[in-house]
Design a protein around this motif. Sequence first.
Motif, short mmCIF file in Angstrom:
data_model
loop_
_atom_site.label_atom_id
_atom_site.label_comp_id
_atom_site.label_asym_id
_atom_site.label_seq_id
_atom_site.Cartn_x
_atom_site.Cartn_y
_atom_site.Cartn_z
N ARG A 62 0.86 -1.05 0.06
CA ARG A 62 -0.06 0.01 0.15
C ARG A 62 1.07 1.36 0.02
O ARG A 62 1.81 1.36 0.76
CB ARG A 62 -0.78 -0.02 1.22
N LEU A 63 0.64 2.29 -0.84
CA LEU A 63 1.38 3.46 -0.85
C LEU A 63 0.35 4.71 -0.87
O LEU A 63 -0.60 4.60 -1.49
CB LEU A 63 2.14 3.35 -2.17
N GLY A 64 0.89 5.70 -0.11
CA GLY A 64 0.27 6.89 0.12
C GLY A 64 1.15 7.84 -0.16
O GLY A 64 2.30 8.06 0.02
N VAL A 65 0.54 8.91 -0.94
CA VAL A 65 1.22 10.07 -1.47
C VAL A 65 0.85 11.46 -0.88
O VAL A 65 -0.55 11.45 -0.78
CB VAL A 65 0.82 10.48 -3.28
N PHE A 66 1.58 11.92 -0.03
CA PHE A 66 1.34 13.29 0.63
C PHE A 66 2.22 14.36 0.16
O PHE A 66 3.38 14.14 -0.18
CB PHE A 66 1.65 12.99 1.95
N ALA A 67 1.75 15.57 0.17
CA ALA A 67 2.54 16.81 -0.09
C ALA A 67 3.42 17.02 1.15
O ALA A 67 2.99 16.51 2.30
CB ALA A 67 1.74 18.20 -0.38
N ARG A 68 4.83 17.26 0.99
CA ARG A 68 5.41 17.38 2.23
C ARG A 68 4.85 18.24 3.42
O ARG A 68 4.38 19.18 3.20
CB ARG A 68 6.69 17.99 2.00
N GLY A 69 4.80 17.45 4.52
CA GLY A 69 4.22 18.15 5.75
C GLY A 69 2.58 18.02 5.84
O GLY A 69 2.12 18.29 6.82
N SER A 70 1.87 17.55 4.96
CA SER A 70 0.57 17.66 4.74
C SER A 70 0.01 16.34 5.42
O SER A 70 0.57 15.30 5.30
CB SER A 70 -0.21 17.65 3.22
N ASP A 71 -1.15 16.27 6.31
CA ASP A 71 -1.82 15.31 6.72
C ASP A 71 -2.74 14.54 5.82
O ASP A 71 -3.06 13.37 6.06
CB ASP A 71 -2.39 15.63 8.01
N ALA A 72 -3.36 15.32 4.73
CA ALA A 72 -4.26 15.09 4.02
C ALA A 72 -3.58 14.23 2.67
O ALA A 72 -2.66 14.63 1.98
CB ALA A 72 -5.07 16.12 3.31
N PRO A 73 -3.97 13.04 2.41
CA PRO A 73 -3.53 12.33 1.26
C PRO A 73 -3.72 12.80 -0.07
O PRO A 73 -4.91 13.38 -0.19
CB PRO A 73 -3.99 10.98 1.38
N ALA A 74 -2.77 13.11 -0.91
CA ALA A 74 -3.20 13.35 -2.29
C ALA A 74 -3.66 12.05 -3.20
O ALA A 74 -4.24 12.47 -4.10
CB ALA A 74 -1.81 14.14 -2.83
N ALA A 75 -2.91 11.00 -2.78
CA ALA A 75 -3.28 9.83 -3.66
C ALA A 75 -2.96 8.51 -2.85
O ALA A 75 -2.17 8.74 -1.70
CB ALA A 75 -2.47 9.75 -4.87
N GLU A 76 -3.57 7.58 -3.28
CA GLU A 76 -3.36 6.49 -2.47
C GLU A 76 -3.22 5.18 -3.31
O GLU A 76 -4.14 5.20 -4.44
CB GLU A 76 -4.45 5.95 -1.38
N GLY A 77 -2.41 4.28 -3.38
CA GLY A 77 -2.34 3.29 -4.32
C GLY A 77 -1.94 1.92 -3.78
O GLY A 77 -1.59 1.84 -2.87
N PHE A 78 -1.88 0.97 -4.60
CA PHE A 78 -1.10 -0.39 -4.26
C PHE A 78 -0.23 -0.80 -5.42
O PHE A 78 -0.51 -0.54 -6.73
CB PHE A 78 -2.31 -1.28 -3.93
N PHE A 79 0.53 -1.89 -5.12
CA PHE A 79 1.56 -2.26 -6.13
C PHE A 79 1.62 -3.69 -5.59
O PHE A 79 1.67 -4.24 -4.52
CB PHE A 79 2.67 -1.61 -5.69
N VAL A 80 1.59 -4.79 -6.60
CA VAL A 80 1.80 -6.31 -6.34
C VAL A 80 2.98 -6.75 -6.84
O VAL A 80 2.92 -6.65 -8.13
CB VAL A 80 0.76 -7.19 -6.64
#
Length: 146
Positions: free
Chosen positions: A101-119
């Motif tokens: 599971r991967l989460g993308v966040f702007a530096r210092g932000s608590d709100a995710p910009a995106a969420e993904g997965f990778f197998v």
Amino acid sequence: MSEARAPLRGREAYRVWREIGTRWADNDAYGHVNNTVHYQWFDTAVNAWLIEAGLLDVAAGDPIGLVVETGCRYARALSYPETVEIGLAVERIGGSSVRYRLGVFARGSDAPAAEGFFVHVYVGRADRRPVPLPDDWRRAFAAIAG
């Protein structure tokens, strides 16, 4: 009938972090980071962790991980110049596969910009056939499970 979607997870859902700077070329014609760049970030975060954990030797390692499935949900646009933080956790450890599971966040932000997965399915380098995950690999994956 529409199906309700679960909210994207926060920072607490991730165990390992990788900081990546956006590049000029990452922006598309609409002025934000193109969706394909997120997949490059996922690949970078997963493989960097594998190398740091001593599991991946790009030149000669055996087994190797082949990507068999990916996905991403987007919540907020990112753009150049901006630094992003990619969170990583293992969701599932199979016999020869791992779902990250991967989460993308702007530096210092608590709100995710995106969420993904990778197998990854782990295969023998020579024959590309699935192989059981070695015990030390299982322990490393379990250490970042969440």
